[in-house]
Design a protein around this motif. Sequence first.
Motif, short mmCIF file in Angstrom:
data_model
loop_
_atom_site.label_atom_id
_atom_site.label_comp_id
_atom_site.label_asym_id
_atom_site.label_seq_id
_atom_site.Cartn_x
_atom_site.Cartn_y
_atom_site.Cartn_z
N GLY A 55 0.78 -1.23 -0.06
CA GLY A 55 -0.05 -0.04 0.12
C GLY A 55 0.87 1.36 0.14
O GLY A 55 2.04 1.14 0.17
N ARG A 56 0.16 2.24 -0.18
CA ARG A 56 0.63 3.59 0.01
C ARG A 56 -0.10 4.58 0.49
O ARG A 56 -1.43 4.67 0.37
N PHE A 57 0.31 5.83 1.23
CA PHE A 57 -0.51 6.88 1.51
C PHE A 57 0.42 8.02 1.10
O PHE A 57 1.45 8.36 1.59
N SER A 58 -0.47 8.94 0.60
CA SER A 58 0.26 10.14 0.03
C SER A 58 -0.81 11.31 0.21
O SER A 58 -1.96 11.13 0.27
N PHE A 59 -0.03 12.47 0.49
CA PHE A 59 -0.65 13.84 0.97
C PHE A 59 0.11 14.91 0.67
O PHE A 59 1.26 14.77 0.53
N SER A 60 -0.53 16.17 0.57
CA SER A 60 0.39 17.32 0.50
C SER A 60 -0.10 18.47 1.43
O SER A 60 -1.50 18.64 1.68
N GLN A 61 0.76 19.51 1.65
CA GLN A 61 0.21 20.42 2.62
C GLN A 61 1.35 21.62 2.18
O GLN A 61 2.54 21.50 2.41
N GLY A 62 0.50 22.48 1.41
CA GLY A 62 1.41 23.63 0.84
C GLY A 62 2.52 23.03 0.03
O GLY A 62 2.39 22.45 -0.97
N PRO A 63 3.81 23.58 0.20
CA PRO A 63 4.68 23.14 -0.51
C PRO A 63 5.44 21.63 -0.51
O PRO A 63 6.18 21.36 -0.89
N VAL A 64 4.84 21.02 0.53
CA VAL A 64 5.37 19.87 0.80
C VAL A 64 4.41 18.68 0.50
O VAL A 64 3.42 18.66 0.57
N SER A 65 4.93 17.67 -0.27
CA SER A 65 4.41 16.38 -0.90
C SER A 65 5.08 15.23 0.19
O SER A 65 6.23 15.15 0.08
N GLN A 66 4.12 14.32 0.15
CA GLN A 66 4.71 13.16 1.28
C GLN A 66 4.09 11.79 0.81
O GLN A 66 2.89 11.87 0.57
N GLN A 67 4.74 10.70 0.91
CA GLN A 67 4.23 9.32 0.43
C GLN A 67 5.09 8.39 1.33
O GLN A 67 6.15 8.43 1.08
N PHE A 68 4.09 7.49 1.84
CA PHE A 68 4.67 6.36 2.51
C PHE A 68 4.23 5.06 1.83
O PHE A 68 3.18 5.02 1.29
N SER A 69 5.37 4.16 1.59
CA SER A 69 5.14 3.12 0.72
C SER A 69 5.32 1.76 1.41
O SER A 69 6.35 1.74 2.16
N PHE A 70 4.88 0.63 1.33
CA PHE A 70 5.31 -0.71 2.12
C PHE A 70 4.80 -1.77 1.08
O PHE A 70 3.83 -1.75 0.22
N GLU A 71 5.51 -3.06 1.30
CA GLU A 71 5.09 -4.14 0.50
C GLU A 71 5.51 -5.44 1.63
O GLU A 71 6.64 -5.11 2.13
N ARG A 72 4.80 -6.30 1.61
CA ARG A 72 5.35 -7.65 2.45
C ARG A 72 4.67 -8.95 1.38
O ARG A 72 3.72 -9.01 1.06
N GLU A 73 5.86 -9.80 1.46
CA GLU A 73 5.21 -10.97 0.54
C GLU A 73 5.76 -12.22 1.25
O GLU A 73 7.29 -12.12 1.74
N LEU A 74 4.87 -13.24 1.53
CA LEU A 74 5.65 -14.59 2.04
C LEU A 74 5.28 -15.55 1.25
O LEU A 74 4.15 -15.55 0.61
N SER A 75 6.07 -16.78 1.29
CA SER A 75 5.60 -17.81 0.47
C SER A 75 6.23 -19.00 1.17
O SER A 75 7.50 -18.81 1.72
#
Length: 600
Positions: free
Chosen positions: A174-194
Amino acid sequence: MKTLFGLLCPLVLYAQSQTPPPPQRQTVVVTGVAAPLPLEELDRSVNVMGDLPKEQILFGGLQNLLQLDSSIDLQERAPGVQSDISIRGGTFGQTLVLVDGLRVNDAQSGHHNFDVPVPLEAMSHIEVLRGTGSTLYGSDAIGGVVNVLTRVDPEPALVLQAAGGSFGTNSQGGRFSFSQGPVSQQFSFERELSDGFEDDREYRNLAGSSETLLHTRLGVTRLFFSGLDRPFGANNFYGNYNSWERTKTWYAALSQALGENTLFTFSFRRHTDLFELFRDQPTLDANRHSDEAWDVTLRRHNDLSRSVRLSYGAEGFYDSIESTNLGYHHRRQGAGYGVLDFRALRRFSLSLGAREEFFGHHQTFFAPTVSGGVWLAGSLKLRGSVSRAFRRPTYTDLYYHDPADIGNPDLKPEEAMNYEAGADWYFHPKWRATATVFDRDEKNGIDYVRASPANPWIATNFDAIRFLGFESAITGSLPYGQTASVQYTALHGSQALAAGEQSEYLFNYPVNEAIATWQIFSEHGFLARTRVGVLDRYRQNAYALWDVNIGWNRSRFHPYLQLANVTNTRYQEITGVDMPGRSVTVGIEIFCPLPRSPLW
């Protein structure tokens, strides 16, 4: 070089009487050039793959993107775990991997170059430079360069993904992105098991990243932090042993624009590797390695006129390793480069580049590049290049020792000259055909050799290695959102190998590789991609792999189906390491656009 100028000069004179090339249609790229250019303006063989904001549910990982290029041989030990990347027959250490133009190759061993600490959710697309790239990037760029580009969603959004499938595989991302004025931010992650398709082949992948963009009057500031954790069963990975391994990567990068023409970058990478030769007896033979790398660059370009641009910069690099097997070592190096680029009336181009690398102890290496292109008509372009590249031995090449493999502290750096000539033909507004011939001559190439199976592999420099090759592709668009491509690459390699000697890595290259791809992105939300690849490896049986991916993205819920190795083909990409048979993965992605609130 004189021959290249002799070929280009009359073509330039001829081009001045021809019509201009067609309008720009291709994605802007940065790999292999000092400043961004449209794809059709490049004088080198470059491939741009993936539009992940649009296509992500059709890809299971970075390896699926790289498998779309017939000049890349991805020698996997397991999908998405540990793979060796080869371009144009180069060894796994001769491919340079970048993240947003910053090097992430591993100083311990090229086997870890695929430990790219970027979740798929954070990627934008992949750029592949075929052929040498040492003038801009220094060591390791002999066979080619893979550049992973990241992205930050411009609109606030929360995206979650979950999937399950064959061999006890389950994944979340998943990812979570947002902006506040001149700042843009994104957090991303992934997990896989087998659980793995056979004993001692289970794996777990966990990756996370944070990317911040800050827009100021000075320029854009980019901060990128990421981590990667990969424990996996390594049965037969390095011989007939039930091994186990765990690698971890921490990565941080700062990019600061200083006005419109100057860019400062800093990156830090730390990588650890725990390897147990016998999983059931971990204390019998276990190696622990920890390496770090620091890289600082300053790049600038100046437009000397409307048709002439000068790009130049400097780089400082330091790496070190602390290991139970290799000991403690460190090294530092610096470099300066410059590229002068001429472009006249969109009819011809000429690029002259040079890099001087300083290793210390009065050791230097000079890496020049000359490339040029000319439009013979509005739809036909000829191009050519000559370049020189190098690679410093990894710490494993120099110092590793066990009963099966022995390093060589007296190894010399690899050197290579690359010659290529090609043509791009835009025979239809929506179709393009390309063809390239290349010749790479290596000196002091590094491989592991042995006199017989009873002897250990020993790292050795070869006096002469040569690869001749041919690349071709036809790509284009069809009605109703369809695209299609057919690619073919042929390789012929030769080297000086003494009678009776065996090579561990060099003679595992693909002699012939062909890929056919079809995609559709309909306006009604239906997405599909199928790929058929045929690979004929040196002195091995040819095999074909067929993958099918289907999805739907009309609403906020995006279900998808991924079928790998549909024909259940038995094959090995690395000798002695079996690959999985047919697998099925079913998943769903949930896309939640977020409102722009005062907080954001």
